[in-house]
Design an enzyme around this catalytic site. Structure first.
Site, PDB file in Angstrom:
ATOM      1  N   GLU A  68      35.669  15.767   1.112  1.00 59.76           N
ATOM      2  CA  GLU A  68      35.260  14.424   0.722  1.00 59.76           C
ATOM      3  C   GLU A  68      36.037  13.397   1.544  1.00 59.76           C
ATOM      4  OE1 GLU A  68      35.346  13.525  -3.475  1.00 59.76           O
ATOM      5  OE2 GLU A  68      35.040  11.384  -3.129  1.00 59.76           O
ATOM      6  N   ARG A  78      40.581  10.065 -13.450  1.00 55.59           N
ATOM      7  CA  ARG A  78      39.708  11.000 -14.166  1.00 55.59           C
ATOM      8  C   ARG A  78      40.525  11.936 -15.076  1.00 55.59           C
ATOM      9  NH1 ARG A  78      34.183  12.622 -14.381  1.00 55.59           N
ATOM     10  NH2 ARG A  78      33.509  11.175 -12.786  1.00 55.59           N
ATOM     11  N   GLU A  83      30.231  19.928 -11.233  1.00 56.39           N
ATOM     12  CA  GLU A  83      31.620  20.109 -11.614  1.00 56.39           C
ATOM     13  C   GLU A  83      31.845  20.720 -13.003  1.00 56.39           C
ATOM     14  OE1 GLU A  83      32.161  15.962 -10.485  1.00 56.39           O
ATOM     15  OE2 GLU A  83      34.106  16.531  -9.692  1.00 56.39           O
TER      16      GLU A  83
END
Lengths: 465, 749
Positions: free
Chosen positions: B226, B304, B706
């Site tokens: 990413e 997160r 995920e």
């Protein structure tokens, strides 16, 4: 100059014979289906088939092309995924598609090649064997369940396979292209490699050398141990089992005689490396590599094996347990090579066991391994050999423990005492494979496991706690 | 529908970066990196390396025309270390040579002198020394300080969670090619084409419009590409810019493992309070995130962790604080779950500890505290469409939980050397980028005059099957067969300003954009047909390449309609744009509605321990999963199986080891082990949760990338359960992964 068959055509290369097959395939021949994932034989993305002409017919095995020098493929048939492609998908490819055994696809050609090799084997199909054929292939996407389903389906498609002439059957049933039929004839037109240049470095399977020093080796011309005359054999005469120095692990595993001597041989060997590595790696290489954790070193130490070392036609024989002088130090001159491994065939009352624990159970280097050969008559230990790896600088024959146990009664208390002695003769170090404390505990447990496994009626886990 | 790439994959014809035919004159880049984890660069001598035949040049920070900076969230990461190195493996220079082999030889000839500075590898040490990437953040709900008084039971403890190597089988790599007028095309194995484009333009000091980034597919990403596909792509581009030759940089595995960041290790302290009825009243947790030497994506990952700190449980009083700690490790980065798994592991550990101390089954505590509709998450969002209780009852009935439990306890009574254990693992995972502006996407659709269709989106195919889902959407809207549709590579000149393929949201975002574009085209075509047949547009429908009028076939086919529309000068190209509605998050208050929706699920993991050797086998994992209405059950099943096994790997055999000098010890596939075919559960069963899905998901098919990874957490607690059957004295330590070493030690502790 090395000549071989690549898929359906003859190729000749003047690259250094130490250069790697994977680079030749990808960057000289531009066959990009063979992938590079690790360059150390641990992922299987570069798996190819190596076919040899044996008694007029082809025998195939899968191997990691990232560890295979060009020297080792002279006069062979190399098959990449491109060489398996036909107008339609083969049943192997189709099942991988049907079961979604591919996600990112990078590992997929390796799986297809391994599963195709499974089809080519001259054995009756079974589901465990189908799964075992991909024991050297790592997939990071699928979690393997879909690949398992594909392998099982492929296995089902092979139930009617002609085990004796699988190639004809596989061509007929469109598992492999028709050109496979012509390979024996094509191979017979190739030039046999010239006599080896004695000054070149000797390479066996390359499965360790090319992990340790690839940058140096790829520039050199090397000698393939398989090109040494009479170097690959297995014999058993007059109570002695003899193995030629260039014999591979898979060849040893296939020995019916050894399977009789060690009934659990397949289970033991399953713990060691993977199919594509075992297909090319040699037993002698496992010894000279001198890893303190070599699995076959532990195995043969417990068989109390002997080595024949040869230099310029002069040979000498030493005990394997005397071969290791210190960390990576061998009782061997630079020029000497191991030409034979031998051991006295144990009688049928003698039992053998190999134990190994690593981070991952398969295709991993042991934290600790240990092997035992033991003969117990009327609950008395008549003879014993015991070895362990990962617990000191060298693969260790546990002399003190052996001496203590010799002639003793087989009982939990004796085994527990033997462990105390064993703990005093080992010197494990903490490293990435475990702390010193763990290795001590693990060796104790694996030592106990030998007895619990071999003498389940006398020795149980609770009796040792 | 099967993954549309399958056929290419099984024949070896699929193209990855290193498979692109090499252009003549290509230079091969090899990265020279820091041998020390922290220190001042006193000198680097490239003389011998430059003198080696075949070395074209060596590029360092001094050659950079623009900024020597690749930090995305914070500008604190140099492309090439200039004065100081902060981790072992930090790039210092790029050797460009006529072959990769020469590049490696040259690398050995570079001499470097580094004045070493203190090396920190432990996040708690970093926090104590004030070494933070950015200030700590706290999410809170209710008042924990008031709530402790109402608690009948309070437990505290510490949790350690190790990182995880992505181990995409295709290593990082890029191939840059100089085009005319100073433009550069980069083929990159990246999840974030725009990330590469943006960063390259800064380093090369050119406009983004001069950099074209093209991605065909990735040989695995999992988050590792990413942000961290960027340096190699820029290096290749820099070589192309400065030397005017194509430059390829493909990392060898050990270079990749040494130079790139991984899933973040975390250390955490927790305090949990329960009432007599086992309801959790209060939960305080402090996370110490091991961010490594630069920010990378750590701030978002840490966020997160806070979002998922309470996993699937409603807790009225929560205080969750997180520190992003700067250490001398490679900058840790995105990895499937993105901080969520670590947050969940801590609350699961807290529940396990409470259950152990209370002498009850862990799942009793889990069950009574599950979130229900209307509960408030600590970040302010109100739970909707919660499927947890239903998943629980489905699992109990479908997989006969009681029978499994009694089978296990009977087995354990009858076996000395083998013990079985089980665990339940619920998941609640929020879908959307938590940075709201990232929740947008575009899709470009061409209908060619022969009726075939070309689609470009911002989604990157990395095995997850997103291209297959995109194709399905177009095929569905136009009602034409898949072989008439082509998915183009992901390319910044066709779809600009993309969000990376991440956060499980890519199919939703790009799919919705694509759906809009296709619907707009369909509307135009329908209008053309209606005009032709002189009927209302509502009478026209397109079904299986036929044009229907009020449900009856006309003489016109799809191809004829397209041809006619083209001749009528109707625009057959459309760009769709989608931005997720409703979502918002106020970072000052740490409250909002950050997620479009949540994905729920529950897994039952069963394990058998070999108590002689300390090894284990997973007998089964049985899952009830909230797919919504799966648009592709085959692809989604693959995501669940793959995610689960990756999660199990993280919790069991995958062990990252650095020494005190910050050197990676588990630096190759021989020392870092991921699951092989023998490591996976013998049985994996997936039961879809019976739900309606949500309009926020593409075709009501919920994101699936995920969430399943976190089912793997159950593996840890199943092992622990089995250990206790052998060694009742064992005290839980909550130190993942549960390696064979830790298991054997626990059995005999």
């Amino acid at each position: 100059m090395i000549e071989f068959i690549l898929n359906d055509k003859k190729v000749t290369t003047s690259k250094p014979t130490g250069s790697l097959l994977v680079d030749y395939i990808r960057y000289d021949q531009h066959l990009k289906g063979t992938k590079i994932g690790c360059r150390e034989g641990d992922c299987g993305a570069c798996t190819v088939l190596i076919g040899s002409l044996v008694n007029g017919r082809m025998e195939y095995k899968q191997a990691t092309s990232c560890l295979t020098p060009i020297a080792n493929i002279a006069s062979k048939h190399i098959v990449t995924v491109e060489g398996l492609n036909m107008k339609d998908l083969s049943p192997v490819q189709q099942e991988m598609v049907n079961e979604s055994g591919t996600q990112c696809g990078f590992c997929t050609p390796g799986f297809v090649v391994s599963l195709s090799n499974y089809c080519l084997t001259e054995t009756a199909p079974t589901k465990p064997k189908a799964i075992a054929s991909v024991d050297g292939n790592i997939c990071r996407c699928t979690g393997y369940k879909s690949i398992e389903r594909a392998a099982h389906n492929i296995n089902d498609l092979l139930v009617n396979k002609d085990e004796h002439t699988p190639i004809d059957w596989l061509i007929e049933n469109k598992f492999i292209p028709t050109y496979f039929k012509d390979i024996p004839q094509l191979i017979s037109t190739l030039n046999i490699p010239k006599k080896v240049n004695e000054r070149n470095k000797l390479v066996g399977g390359g499965t360790d050398l090319y992990v340790q020093q690839p940058d140096e080796l790829v520039e050199l011309n090397v000698n393939s141990s398989s090109h040494i005359a009479n170097s690959t054999y297995i014999t058993f005469e007059e109570g002695i089992f003899r193995i030629g120095g260039a014999t591979t692990v898979s060849e040893l595993q296939a020995s019916e005689q050894l399977n009789k001597i060690i009934p659990n041989l397949n289970a033991h060997i399953k713990l060691v490396s993977s199919t594509p590595i075992r297909n090319i790696s040699t037993i002698a290489g496992n010894f000279v590599n001198a890893s303190p954790i070599g699995d076959f070193t532990a195995f043969f130490l417990a068989l109390d094996a002997q080595l024949t070392l040869t230099e310029n036609d002069e040979s000498r024989t030493i005990n394997l347990k005397d071969f290791y002088k210190g960390y990576k130090q061998l009782d061997k001159t630079e020029a000497e090579i191991i030409t034979e491994i031998s051991f006295a065939i144990p009688d049928e009352n003698t039992k053998f066991n190999l134990e190994k624990v690593s981070k991952r159970i398969h295709l991993d280097i042991a934290s600790v391994n240990t092997a035992i050969q033991i003969k117990v008559i009327e609950n008395n230990i008549e003879s014993i050999h015991l070895s362990a790896g990962g617990i000191g600088p060298i693969p260790t024959y546990l002399s003190n423990t052996v001496a203590y146990l010799q002639g003793k009664e087989l009982s939990p208390s004796i085994i527990k005492k033997a462990n105390d002695i064993m703990q005093a003769e080992i010197s494990p170090m903490s490293d990435v494979r475990g702390t010193e404390e763990y290795k001590r505990l693990l060796l104790r447990q694996l030592f106990y496991a030998h007895f619990i496994t071999l003498f389940p009626n006398q020795i149980t886990l609770p009796s040792l706690r | 529908m099967k993954n549309i790439d399958s056929k290419g994959h099984v024949t070896g014809k699929s193209i990855y970066v290193d498979d692109i035919p090499t252009i003549q004159g290509t230079g091969y880049g090899v990265v020279f990196d820091s041998p020390k984890a922290h220190g001042i660069i006193k000198s680097v001598d490239y003389t011998k390396a430059l003198a080696l035949t075949g070395v074209i040049n060596i590029l360092t920070h001094e050659h950079i025309p623009g900024e020597n900076q690749i930090g995305g969230i914070f500008p604190n990461e140099e492309l090439f270390a200039s004065k100081e190195v902060h981790f072992q493996g930090q790039p210092i220079a790029l050797i460009i040579a006529e072959s990769e082999h020469i590049g490696f030889k040259a690398r050995k000839l570079i001499e470097i002198e580094i004045e070493e500075k203190e090396v920190i590898t432990d996040p708690r040490v970093a926090q104590q020394k004030g070494q933070l990437i950015f200030p700590p953040r706290t999410f809170s709900l209710g008042s924990t300080s008031d709530a402790w008084n109402d608690c009948d039971h309070i437990f505290e403890g510490k949790v350690e969670i190790n990182g995880q190597e992505h181990l995409y089988i295709e290593t990082q790599g890029a191939y840059a090619q100089p085009l005319e007028s100073g433009n550069i095309k980069i083929s990159s194995s990246t999840q974030g084409p725009t990330v590469v484009q943006r960063a390259a333009s800064k380093v090369l000091n050119v406009g983004m419009h001069t950099i074209e980034v093209d991605v065909v597919r990735l040989g695995g990403g999992f988050g590792g590409k990413e942000d961290q596909a960027t340096p190699w792509a820029i290096m290749a581009a820099l070589g192309a810019q400065l030397l005017h030759i194509p430059v390829k940089v493909i990392l060898h595995r050990m270079d990749d493992m040494r130079m790139t960041g991984k899933r973040h290790p975390y250390s955490a302290d927790y305090k949990i309070g329960l009432a007599k009825d086992l309801k959790i009243k209060s939960y305080e947790v402090t996370f110490f995130q091991n961010a490594g030497a630069a920010a990378d994506l750590s701030p978002a990952v840490m966020e997160r962790t806070l979002f998922h700190a309470t996993n699937s449980y409603f807790i009225p009083n929560v205080k969750a604080t997180a520190y992003s700690c700067k250490t001398n490790l490679p900058p840790n980065t995105a990895f499937r779950g993105f901080g969520g798994p670590q947050g969940m592991f801590v609350i699961e550990s807290a529940l396990a500890e409470a259950a152990e101390k209370l002498g009850i089954d862990r799942q009793e505590l889990q069950k009574v505290n599950l979130i229900i509709d209307g509960d408030e998450f600590p970040y302010g969002q109100i739970a909707e469409g919660v499927g947890l209780s239903k998943a629980w009852s489905t699992l109990e009935s479908k997989f006969n939980l009681e029978a499994v439990k009694s089978k296990i306890s009977a087995f354990n009574k009858n076996n000395d050397a083998l013990k079985k254990g089980y665990a339940l693992m619920p998941i609640t995972f929020g879908i959307s980028f938590t940075k709201t502006p990232m929740n947008q996407a575009r899709a470009l659709v061409h209908i060619y005059s022969d009726g075939t269709v070309g689609i470009s989106t911002g989604a990157v195919e990395m095995g997850q099957g997103v291209n297959t889902k995109m194709l399905q959407i177009a095929a569905d809207v136009f009602s034409i067969p898949a072989n008439k549709i082509k998915l183009e590579s992901t390319n910044t000149t066709r779809v600009a300003n993309t969000s990376p393929t991440a956060a499980s949201a890519t199919a939703d975002l790009n799919g919705k954009a694509l759906e809009k574009a296709c619907n707009a085209l369909l509307e135009r075509l329908t209008k053309s047909a209606a005009n032709q047949f002189k009927v209302e547009t509502s009478s026209i429908s397109l079904v299986n390449e036929a044009i229907l009028i009020d449900g009856s076939p006309s003489e016109m086919s799809w191809i004829e309609l397209v041809d006619m529309a083209f001749l009528e000068r109707v625009c057959l190209t459309e760009n769709g744009h989608y931005a997720t509605p409703l979502i918002n998050f106020d970072k000052d208050k740490e409250k909002g509605h950050p997620f479009a929706y949540h994905v729920f699920g529950l897994a039952l993991t069963e394990v058998t321990l070999d108590c002689i050797r300390g090894t284990y086998d997973f007998d089964a994992v049985k899952i009830v999963h909230d797919f919504g209405k799966s648009m592709n059950p085959t692809v989604d099943r693959g995501q669940i199986e793959g995610g689960l096994v990756q999660g199990i790997g993280w919790m069991t055999l995958e062990e990252i080891r650095y020494n005190e000098e910050g050197r990676l010890l588990s630096n190759s596939l021989s020392t870092y082990k991921v699951p092989d075919i023998y490591s996976v559960p013998k049985e994996v069963v997936i039961e879809p949760l019976d739900t309606e899905g949500t309009e926020m998901a593409i075709l009501k098919s919920k994101a699936v990338g995920e969430p399943p990874l976190m089912y793997g957490i159950g593996a840890y607690f199943a092992i622990e359960h089995a250990i206790k059957a052998f060694n009742p004295q064992y005290q839980s330590t909550f130190d993942a992964p549960f390696t064979h070493e830790k298991v054997l030690t626990a059995l005999y502790s």
